[in-house]
Motif scaffolding. Structure first.
Motif, PDB file in Angstrom:
ATOM      1  N   GLN A  68       0.848  -1.185   0.000  1.00  0.00           N
ATOM      2  CA  GLN A  68       0.000   0.000   0.000  1.00  0.00           C
ATOM      3  C   GLN A  68       0.887   1.239   0.000  1.00  0.00           C
ATOM      4  O   GLN A  68       2.072   1.144   0.300  1.00  0.00           O
ATOM      5  CB  GLN A  68      -0.867   0.030   1.263  1.00  0.00           C
ATOM      6  CG  GLN A  68      -2.044  -0.912   1.187  1.00  0.00           C
ATOM      7  CD  GLN A  68      -2.366  -1.485   2.544  1.00  0.00           C
ATOM      8  OE1 GLN A  68      -2.059  -0.885   3.578  1.00  0.00           O
ATOM      9  NE2 GLN A  68      -2.968  -2.664   2.534  1.00  0.00           N
ATOM     10  N   GLY A  69       0.280   2.361  -0.296  1.00  0.00           N
ATOM     11  CA  GLY A  69       1.050   3.602  -0.292  1.00  0.00           C
ATOM     12  C   GLY A  69       2.168   3.553  -1.318  1.00  0.00           C
ATOM     13  O   GLY A  69       3.240   4.140  -1.152  1.00  0.00           O
ATOM     14  N   ILE A  70       1.932   2.799  -2.374  1.00  0.00           N
ATOM     15  CA  ILE A  70       2.970   2.584  -3.373  1.00  0.00           C
ATOM     16  C   ILE A  70       3.449   3.891  -4.017  1.00  0.00           C
ATOM     17  O   ILE A  70       4.635   4.157  -4.129  1.00  0.00           O
ATOM     18  CB  ILE A  70       2.453   1.600  -4.460  1.00  0.00           C
ATOM     19  CG1 ILE A  70       2.373   0.194  -3.834  1.00  0.00           C
ATOM     20  CG2 ILE A  70       3.328   1.619  -5.699  1.00  0.00           C
ATOM     21  CD1 ILE A  70       1.874  -0.883  -4.752  1.00  0.00           C
ATOM     22  N   LYS A  71       2.447   4.694  -4.354  1.00  0.00           N
ATOM     23  CA  LYS A  71       2.787   5.930  -5.062  1.00  0.00           C
ATOM     24  C   LYS A  71       3.640   6.849  -4.183  1.00  0.00           C
ATOM     25  O   LYS A  71       4.665   7.390  -4.598  1.00  0.00           O
ATOM     26  CB  LYS A  71       1.483   6.652  -5.442  1.00  0.00           C
ATOM     27  CG  LYS A  71       1.655   7.627  -6.559  1.00  0.00           C
ATOM     28  CD  LYS A  71       0.340   7.882  -7.307  1.00  0.00           C
ATOM     29  CE  LYS A  71       0.480   9.172  -8.092  1.00  0.00           C
ATOM     30  NZ  LYS A  71      -0.132  10.318  -7.402  1.00  0.00           N
ATOM     31  N   TRP A  72       3.231   6.920  -2.953  1.00  0.00           N
ATOM     32  CA  TRP A  72       3.924   7.767  -1.988  1.00  0.00           C
ATOM     33  C   TRP A  72       5.382   7.325  -1.824  1.00  0.00           C
ATOM     34  O   TRP A  72       6.309   8.122  -1.863  1.00  0.00           O
ATOM     35  CB  TRP A  72       3.165   7.694  -0.656  1.00  0.00           C
ATOM     36  CG  TRP A  72       3.880   8.270   0.519  1.00  0.00           C
ATOM     37  CD1 TRP A  72       3.895   9.582   0.872  1.00  0.00           C
ATOM     38  CD2 TRP A  72       4.678   7.576   1.470  1.00  0.00           C
ATOM     39  NE1 TRP A  72       4.658   9.754   2.002  1.00  0.00           N
ATOM     40  CE2 TRP A  72       5.145   8.523   2.387  1.00  0.00           C
ATOM     41  CE3 TRP A  72       5.038   6.240   1.628  1.00  0.00           C
ATOM     42  CZ2 TRP A  72       5.966   8.188   3.463  1.00  0.00           C
ATOM     43  CZ3 TRP A  72       5.855   5.903   2.695  1.00  0.00           C
ATOM     44  CH2 TRP A  72       6.312   6.866   3.598  1.00  0.00           C
ATOM     45  N   ALA A  73       5.597   6.008  -1.687  1.00  0.00           N
ATOM     46  CA  ALA A  73       6.951   5.492  -1.504  1.00  0.00           C
ATOM     47  C   ALA A  73       7.788   5.733  -2.763  1.00  0.00           C
ATOM     48  O   ALA A  73       8.948   6.139  -2.686  1.00  0.00           O
ATOM     49  CB  ALA A  73       6.898   4.003  -1.172  1.00  0.00           C
ATOM     50  N   GLN A  74       7.156   5.485  -3.909  1.00  0.00           N
ATOM     51  CA  GLN A  74       7.846   5.682  -5.183  1.00  0.00           C
ATOM     52  C   GLN A  74       8.416   7.094  -5.291  1.00  0.00           C
ATOM     53  O   GLN A  74       9.542   7.294  -5.728  1.00  0.00           O
ATOM     54  CB  GLN A  74       6.839   5.481  -6.325  1.00  0.00           C
ATOM     55  CG  GLN A  74       7.193   4.339  -7.230  1.00  0.00           C
ATOM     56  CD  GLN A  74       6.036   4.006  -8.171  1.00  0.00           C
ATOM     57  OE1 GLN A  74       4.895   4.458  -7.983  1.00  0.00           O
ATOM     58  NE2 GLN A  74       6.332   3.226  -9.185  1.00  0.00           N
ATOM     59  N   GLU A  75       7.600   8.037  -4.877  1.00  0.00           N
ATOM     60  CA  GLU A  75       8.028   9.424  -4.997  1.00  0.00           C
ATOM     61  C   GLU A  75       9.084   9.796  -3.974  1.00  0.00           C
ATOM     62  O   GLU A  75       9.945  10.621  -4.214  1.00  0.00           O
ATOM     63  CB  GLU A  75       6.818  10.360  -4.841  1.00  0.00           C
ATOM     64  CG  GLU A  75       6.025  10.453  -6.128  1.00  0.00           C
ATOM     65  CD  GLU A  75       4.665  11.103  -5.911  1.00  0.00           C
ATOM     66  OE1 GLU A  75       4.452  11.725  -4.847  1.00  0.00           O
ATOM     67  OE2 GLU A  75       3.805  10.973  -6.807  1.00  0.00           O
ATOM     68  N   LYS A  76       8.994   9.149  -2.815  1.00  0.00           N
ATOM     69  CA  LYS A  76       9.885   9.551  -1.722  1.00  0.00           C
ATOM     70  C   LYS A  76      11.305   8.995  -1.910  1.00  0.00           C
ATOM     71  O   LYS A  76      12.265   9.558  -1.394  1.00  0.00           O
ATOM     72  CB  LYS A  76       9.289   9.077  -0.388  1.00  0.00           C
ATOM     73  CG  LYS A  76       9.879   9.815   0.807  1.00  0.00           C
ATOM     74  CD  LYS A  76       9.158   9.505   2.109  1.00  0.00           C
ATOM     75  CE  LYS A  76      10.042   9.930   3.277  1.00  0.00           C
ATOM     76  NZ  LYS A  76       9.552   9.461   4.549  1.00  0.00           N
ATOM     77  N   ILE A  77      11.432   7.866  -2.616  1.00  0.00           N
ATOM     78  CA  ILE A  77      12.753   7.260  -2.775  1.00  0.00           C
ATOM     79  C   ILE A  77      13.511   7.937  -3.928  1.00  0.00           C
ATOM     80  O   ILE A  77      13.059   7.930  -5.073  1.00  0.00           O
ATOM     81  CB  ILE A  77      12.629   5.746  -3.052  1.00  0.00           C
ATOM     82  CG1 ILE A  77      11.973   5.068  -1.848  1.00  0.00           C
ATOM     83  CG2 ILE A  77      13.992   5.130  -3.339  1.00  0.00           C
ATOM     84  CD1 ILE A  77      11.584   3.625  -2.080  1.00  0.00           C
TER      85      ILE A  77
END
Ligand code: ADP
Ligand code: MG
Length: 699
Positions: free
Chosen positions: A100-109
């Motif tokens: 979950q929160g895939i998009k958020w993690a993608q952007e943060k890394i």
């Protein structure tokens, strides 16, 4: 923060609201700000320390890593979709995954940036990974802070409302930040004497410690409070009770006692029995109501002590009663005591659930007229409207099934309540007794009657069954009797019965009838049937008694010298000890054989090892407490007195003793805690009482 603010309903804390408040109340008993402040983390993780990825070796601990994270990849489709990335340090790499929160993690890394990653690894497909770890760029992470991050235990229901450890931590953080003044609960003298930090400092630091050192101080102070207030409440209760309630004064040791002692006592009392009788006698004559706990290992001769005390009551013109937890045990006591008193002219009777109405009426009449001197029975004794003419002494055998509440009932029975002697069949460690029965005085029979040979205990795996059978056969040929016990689990009585019947068959095959006869007793039999089978065994008409644990507190048959316990791993330690106590009562060497399968849990193994190693009930009780945790012992689980967050009554025994001494010292000078310096203590007891039902009983 004023005390009033601390009493604000938890619902009004920022981030809580009515729905979360509901689960906080039902799951954790957190009703107010103060309750949350007193919900402590169960561990801390030092966020200033890093692990090497190669060193990750279990999924029990949290690890903090430092390294660069590879470009994240989307893997799988639809419901199985996840985001995967790898963090690498000099020692290796490990996968990080998000469902979950895939998009958020993608952007943060961000590529090339060094991160700090924190989480608990999962073991999956032969490798470790981190699911939904916390991560932060090193640049944003304050490396200088030696912050110990708190972890709180949570439950499924709380997690469903986002109150996992992290969710709870957010709330405590908000709360601690709001806190300015937290009122003291200890008086300045105690704080000064014990060099404690203030309650305020302790509470703030137990949630968000500034350093390991101050955390230790916070824990010491709060742990002490936990133990101290229980002791203070218990002891104050005891003092007040002894002031409020006068006791019947048993001045003399008279005719009945002396006649029995000099003419009918079949053996010399052990020194321990003599000492205990003396302790009890001095209580009975003191003018205060006696509330005493008598501990003594299985077979140490408590029944006789009980009988002597009852005779003292009778000599002073009072009635006495002995209460047992089960019908069988009550019957046994009745028989034993009737036999002891056979030559004397005393009136005694038995009252249990199965006493006939007509008999019951007679008993009631004779109790009220005072004709009946000794009444033995089960709970029926106090539960029913049984009226005594002048009940002077109540003896309760096997107290652990008999709660504080029921004792309280006895105290309220009349203006001058009877003396109460509570006997335990299974010793409990002193520290536990001090906590759960801390309002009682304490005697111990620490010596077995002479000439007892310790029971030899063996552990056999099932493969040794042929050996077992030939051993049993030999013992029977020598004229001995044997118990074979099967576990009884409530949920599946049928299954247990099947086990028992199968065992019986296998036994009958090895002992061709009619040379030997077998008695069977199990939980699904009627009381009369059980009794019939028991009696046959007692009379020696049967050589083997096959039973479920219903004989746990049962018969005293000196000729029975072998106890075989089947599926021994399924019994608790104190139960095993009780069962073993059924043998070793005669002059012959006795044996206890613990049968188990090869599949033993670590705890099961320890229990068996303990049994083989020692027959000392106190040692076994300690081991039991270590294995199960005190809260589980002897039905004390419901007694919330043992809901200790920080203290452990084994590990912190010294502190517990000290807390009790200090409490006693304070109460000696000020039994009702009304001196101004002690009012803060009184207030704290009252506050604790409001929250916890069980506290209302002791305080
Ligand atoms: P428990 O403490 O387990 O209730 P009991 O009262 O049943 O123990 O006593 C165990 C056995 O020891 C009984 O058979 C009892 O008659 C016997 N007994 C008790 N006191 C003595 C003594 N002083 N000397 C010898 N035998 C004793
Ligand atoms: Mg007994």
């Amino acid at each position: 923060m004023s005390d009033e603010l601390l009493q604000t309903p938890i619902e009004y804390l920022k981030g809580v609201g009515p729905k979360r408040a509901e689960v906080l109340r039902s799951e954790l008993n957190i009703f107010t700000f103060d309750d949350l402040l007193n919900y402590f983390p169960f561990r801390y993780v030092d966020r200033s320390k890093f692990s090497r990825i190669a060193d990750i070796d279990n999924d029990q601990n949290y690890f903090q890593l430092r390294g660069k994270i590879s470009a994240p990849q989307l893997i799988g489709a639809a419901r199985g979709r996840r985001l995967s990335a790898y963090i690498a340090d000099a020692s290796g790499e490990i996968e990080l995954v998000w469902f979950q929160g895939i998009k958020w993690a993608q952007e943060k890394i961000k590529p090339g940036v060094e991160y700090i990653v924190f989480g608990k690894p999962n073991y999956f497909n032969g490798r470790y990974n981190f699911a939904h770890p916390e991560f932060e760029p090193v640049a944003e992470y304050d490396l200088l802070s030696t912050q110990l991050q708190p972890f709180y235990s949570s439950t499924e229901k709380l997690k469903a409302k986002s109150l996992d450890s992290r969710g709870i931590a957010k709330l405590t953080k908000t709360l601690v930040a709001m806190v300015d003044v937290i009122p003291e609960t200890l008086n300045p003298e105690i704080i000064y004497r014990l060099k404690f930090i203030s309650r305020e400092e302790a509470l703030k630091n137990i949630h968000y410690p500034e350093s390991q050192e101050i955390l230790n101080k916070a824990i010491t102070r709060l742990k002490f409070e936990e133990l101290f207030f229980i002791q203070l409440a218990l002891l104050r209760h005891k003092f007040v009770r002894s002031k409020k309630y006068k006791g019947h004064v048993f001045r003399t040791v008279g005719e009945q006692f002396n006649t029995f002692y000099n003419q009918y006592l079949p053996f010399e009392l052990t020194n321990a029995q003599k000492r205990v009788v003396k302790e009890i006698r001095s209580d009975l004559g003191s003018g205060h109501q006696m509330n005493r706990l008598l501990q003594g290992d299985v077979g140490s001769g408590k029944t006789l002590v009980a009988l002597l005390c009852m005779l003292i009551a009778i000599d002073n013109g009072y009635q006495a009663s002995l209460m047992a937890p089960t019908e069988i045990l009550a019957q046994q006591h009745f028989k034993t005591i009737s036999r002891f008193l056979g030559g004397m002219n005393l009136q005694l009777n038995l009252l249990t659930g199965s006493t006939r109405m007509s008999e019951r009426r007679i008993i009631h009449d004779e109790l009220e007229s005072g004709k009946l001197q000794i009444l033995i029975g089960t709970h029926a004794l106090i539960e029913e409207k049984v009226q005594f003419k002048n009940l002077g002494l109540v003896i309760i055998d096997e107290q652990h099934r008999f709660g504080v509440e029921q004792r309280a009932k006895l105290w309220q029975k009349s203006d001058i309540p009877p003396h109460v002697l509570v006997m335990t069949a299974t010793p409990i460690p002193r520290t536990l007794a001090m906590t759960v029965y801390g309002d009682l005085d304490y005697s111990v029979i620490d010596e077995l009657p002479p000439g007892r040979k310790p029971v030899q205990t063996f552990h056999y795996y099932d493969s040794k069954r042929p050996l077992l059978h030939s051993f049993l056969k030999k013992k029977i040929e020598e004229g001995r009797q044997i118990y074979v016990v099967y576990p009884l689990i409530k949920e599946s009585e049928k299954l247990d019965l099947a086990d028992l019947m199968e065992g019986l068959e296998s036994l009958s095959r090895s002992f061709p009838l009619p040379d030997y006869a077998i008695s069977i007793v199990h939980g699904q039999m009627k009381a009369e049937e059980k009794d019939f089978e028991m009696q046959r065994f007692i009379r020696g008409e049967t050589q083997i008694m096959v039973a479920t644990t219903v004989i746990e507190v049962g018969v005293d048959i000196p000729n029975a010298s072998v106890m075989v316990i089947e599926n021994a791993e399924r019994f608790g330690l104190s139960q095993l000890h009780q069962l073993r106590g059924r043998v070793g009562r005669g002059a012959d060497q006795s044996f206890c054989i613990l049968m188990t399968s090869y599949k033993l849990t670590a705890d099961g193994k320890k229990r068996i090892e303990t049994m083989v190693r020692t027959s000392n009930g106190f040692e076994i009780a300690e081991a039991d407490m270590r294995l199960r945790g005190p809260g589980d012992l002897h039905g004390t689980r419901q007694s919330g007195i043992l809901d200790l967050q920080l203290a452990d009554i084994i590990r912190d025994e010294k502190m517990l003793r000290f807390a009790r001494e200090l409490a006693a010292e304070i109460l000696e000078d000020d039994p009702e805690l009304c001196n101004s310096v002690n009012q803060v203590l009184e207030a704290r007891i009252r506050q604790l009482r409001k929250h916890r039902q069980d506290w209302s009983i002791i305080s």
